[in-house]
Design a protein around this motif. Structure first.
Motif, short mmCIF file in Angstrom:
data_model
loop_
_atom_site.label_atom_id
_atom_site.label_comp_id
_atom_site.label_asym_id
_atom_site.label_seq_id
_atom_site.Cartn_x
_atom_site.Cartn_y
_atom_site.Cartn_z
N ALA A 52 92.40 67.20 37.48
CA ALA A 52 91.71 68.47 37.24
C ALA A 52 92.69 69.52 36.75
O ALA A 52 92.39 70.29 35.82
CB ALA A 52 91.01 68.93 38.51
N ILE B 217 92.13 71.25 33.14
CA ILE B 217 91.72 72.65 33.13
C ILE B 217 92.90 73.57 32.77
O ILE B 217 92.78 74.45 31.92
CB ILE B 217 91.10 73.04 34.48
N ILE C 226 83.22 70.58 31.40
CA ILE C 226 83.50 69.23 31.86
C ILE C 226 82.21 68.60 32.39
O ILE C 226 81.51 69.21 33.21
CB ILE C 226 84.57 69.24 32.98
N ALA D 55 88.06 70.77 40.71
CA ALA D 55 87.67 71.59 39.56
C ALA D 55 87.19 72.97 40.03
O ALA D 55 87.52 73.99 39.43
CB ALA D 55 86.57 70.88 38.77
N LYS D 56 86.43 72.98 41.12
CA LYS D 56 85.90 74.23 41.64
C LYS D 56 87.03 75.15 42.08
O LYS D 56 87.00 76.36 41.84
CB LYS D 56 84.96 73.93 42.83
N VAL E 234 86.20 75.98 37.76
CA VAL E 234 85.34 75.33 36.77
C VAL E 234 84.22 74.55 37.47
O VAL E 234 84.49 73.76 38.38
CB VAL E 234 86.15 74.38 35.86
N PRO F 146 81.23 71.81 36.80
CA PRO F 146 80.84 70.85 35.76
C PRO F 146 79.53 71.28 35.09
O PRO F 146 78.64 71.80 35.76
CB PRO F 146 80.63 69.55 36.54
#
Lengths: 289, 386
Positions: free
Chosen positions: B169, B173, B181, B202-203, B207, B209
């Motif tokens: 990730a 990112i 994504i 990701a969070k 970000v 998804p």
């Protein structure tokens, strides 16, 4: 809308394969009153055989398919010959016998081809067609065309040829058929061989779409069997409609219920069968023992 | 369904079924007699449990080969304290239920340690039995669910999904600047672990998804999920599934006209993935892995050469993981003077090993490695992304 149509296209090609599997189930059932549980594993052997001749022996795909169909046809004849002494005597044992053959075929596949499966590249490497933003794989079109051709040929064989008519007669009343001089054993053998050939056709065609390994029969068998049930076991048009219905249903369920798609597919199937136990084209079922 | 009218038919059918099953299982080895492996003589019995049949059998095959290579090398040098190490392979078929039965079998047959399985779901199913029996287990699974079990007898021979996916990730990112994504994962133990680990990583980087597709583990046709992904026009697609399924997803995605790169953890770096997807379709796939290639270090080169000589095929991550895991187990056995049970588990925890995957320093959670590297598939080979 575009997504809906794209999902439909995805479901149709697999549905065509399920229809072929269901047709094999139905053909043997309508002639002998027997569910051939080895059917899906014959399809798996067909897939392996076709991929072997196509990839290892470098034969053209169509030729590999024909060879695979001949091989499974012979397997079908062998199974019928082994089960023949039980015909009209013990259907339970015949059923168990077909299950046993299925297990033997899986074991054979592992002995011959090993435990690791193989990915089969598509025999058509032309780019997918783009119809208003919907991508249609050329190979999917080929699968649907071949399936349609198989349906028409089988229907023609059963209704227009002497052999086919004899098989229909055996299905209706095997004693009367014997009385008028039809060889029931040969008719059954033919049904088994054609059924097995259809299985190889389904297996060989599905190879480039999915992945060929010894468990392929499980995936094809359960959907193919459900398709035959849904259409009305023993009915050829039912097998076609059932196969496409299961394929499309499966595709939409995957789109909407994701991880629970298999559950949803079979819930819908169960409800359909409860509402109409005979299936869509349900006929009076054959009962022989 | 037609039924026979003869009352004895079901019984005959049952008898036939039993006879058939018996005939089919007859070729498997008979139960071995209990030998005194716990005491100081006789061979040291180690079990390798893995899928040796079915769709996941390639994983099992690699892992068995990696473990066997390490053990053969030790045996060639005279074993441990003059005792030979005896390796036996068990087939769990990738099935947790079969695995649980095997766990009991391993216990009753006095194996002192277990290597495997390559699948988190099976390892998780086996763990309670092994913990109760005090049999240390070095698994190739990577699900965070393994750590959550908190079994003092369970060790990982590689990083967890969190490590794999946090590294991935960050690369996607922060380094590449991807904001859109898409995710596609399966609902099996591995896929679920990947899903949760990547979504969280990701969070944490801000970000979310654009789409989050979940498929089943035995699904082979993905046009519905892939169509949904295509409509979101992502910059990269994260896959959390095993080798074959990931390969099929990428193959079908390309056929549907998805051209963006895919990214994932260990399975996407394997030859099975590349073969299944097809070389062209797999091109550009971004992989987070602790073992990118056989050329990365002198130790890896030596391992790869030995692997090639023994099995006539190229070494890859899973073989290397199992080789590291087996080496750690053997070192612990040597250091502890062939201890068993809790003592052996403690010895494994205390073993510092500079292996093919990195420096193993076990914490109380059973995790020894917390670092991966990013690689990209170019011309059908995984190369390091610098």
């Amino acid at each position: 809308m575009q997504d809906t149509l794209q999902t439909l296209v995805g479901g149709l090609s697999l549905g065509a394969v399920y229809a072929l599997v269901a047709m094999g189930f139905s053909l043997v059932y309508r002639t002998m009153g027997l569910v051939n549980f080895a059917h899906a594993d014959i399809a798996m052997i067909g897939a392996y055989a076709a991929s072997t001749f196509y990839l290892t022996s470098q034969l053209p795909f169509a030729v590999s398919m024909v060879v695979a169909i001949v091989i499974t046809g012979v397997i079908g004849l062998v199974i019928e010959r082994v089960l023949r002494p039980l015909e009209n005597k013990d259907f339970d044992l015949m059923l168990i016998g077909t299950i046993g053959f299925g297990i033997v075929l899986q074991a054979l596949a592992i002995i011959i081809w090993g435990t690791t499966g193989r990915a089969v590249p598509s025999p058509l490497d032309s780019a997918p067609l783009d119809v208003f933003g919907i991508r249609v794989r050329t190979y999917d079109l080929l699968v649907m065309a071949v399936a349609a051709l198989a349906v028409v040929s089988l229907a023609y064989f059963l209704s227009r040829t002497k052999r086919g008519a004899a098989m229909q007669a055996v299905a209706m009343d095997h004693e009367a058929a014997t009385a008028v001089g039809i060889d029931v054993g040969r008719s059954n053998a033919l049904a088994f061989a054609i059924g097995a050939g259809l299985a190889a056709l389904a297996g060989g065609l599905v190879g480039p779409m999915l992945y060929v390994d010894a468990s392929l029969g499980g995936a094809l068998g359960i959907k193919g069997f459900a398709a035959a049930m849904l259409g009305g076991f023993g009915s050829i048009p039912g097998a076609v409609v059932g196969g496409i219905a299961i394929g499309v249903l499966d595709s939409y369920a995957a789109g909407h219920f994701q991880g629970y798609s298999v559950l949803v597919t079979f819930l819908v199937f169960t409800v359909a069968i409860m509402v109409r136990p005979m299936g869509i084209f349900g006929e009076r079922t054959v009962s022989r023992a | 369904m037609p039924r026979s009218s003869r009352p004895s038919a079901p019984r005959t059918a049952l008898a036939a079924a039993i006879a058939l099953t018996a005939a089919l299982t007859a070729c498997s080895a008979p139960g071995e007699s209990d030998s005194d492996t716990g005491s100081g003589s006789g061979p040291i019995k180690i079990a390798v449990v893995n899928a040796r049949s079915g769709q996941l059998s390639s994983l099992g095959d690699w892992e068995y080969k990696g473990a066997k290579l390490a053990i053969d090398e030790w045996n060639d040098k005279g074993g441990i304290n003059g005792r030979k190490i005896e390796l036996k392979s068990f087939d769990d078929q990738g099935d947790p239920t079969a695995g649980t039965n095997l766990a009991r079998k391993i216990d009753s047959e006095n194996y002192i340690a277990m290597i495997g399985t390559a699948e988190s779901a099976v390892t998780i199913a086996m763990a309670p039995v092994l913990q109760q029996a005090e049999i240390p287990n070095i698994t190739s699974g990577q699900s965070d669910g393994l750590v959550a079990l908190k079994s003092p007898f369970l060790f990982l021979n590689g990083p967890t999904s969190t490590t794999y996916d946090t590294t991935l990730a960050k690369y996607l990112i922060q380094d590449k600047g991807y904001k859109k994504i898409a995710m596609i994962t399966n609902n099996g133990s591995f896929g679920k672990g990947e899903h949760d680990a990547f979504a969280k990583a990701a969070k944490d980087l801000g970000v979310t998804p654009v789409t989050d597709q979940v498929v089943t583990t035995d699904q082979k046709e993905f046009s519905a999920a892939l169509t949904a992904i295509r409509s979101k026009k992502p910059e990269v697609v994260f896959i959390g599934s095993e080798e074959v399924e990931a390969g099929l997803i990428v193959k079908q995605a390309r056929e549907l006209g998805i051209t963006v790169p895919f990214a994932g953890a260990a399975p996407q770096g394997t030859p099975v993935f590349i073969d299944t997807a097809g070389k062209e379709a797999a091109e550009g796939t971004i992989v987070s892995s602790p073992y990118l290639s056989n050329d990365i270090s002198p130790a890896a080169q030596k391992f790869a050469a030995a692997y090639e000589a023994a099995y006539d095929e190229e070494a890859e991550l899973h073989g290397a993981k199992a080789y590291d895991g087996a080496t750690i187990l053997l070192t612990a056995l040597k250091n502890s003077d062939v201890a068993t049970g809790k003592k052996l588990a403690d010895a494994i925890r205390a073993t510092h090993h500079d292996g093919l995957l990195g420096q193993f320093r076990y914490g109380p959670d059973g995790v020894g490695i917390t670092r991966t590297t990013i690689g990209v598939i170019q011309d059908g080979k995984l190369v390091e992304q610098k």
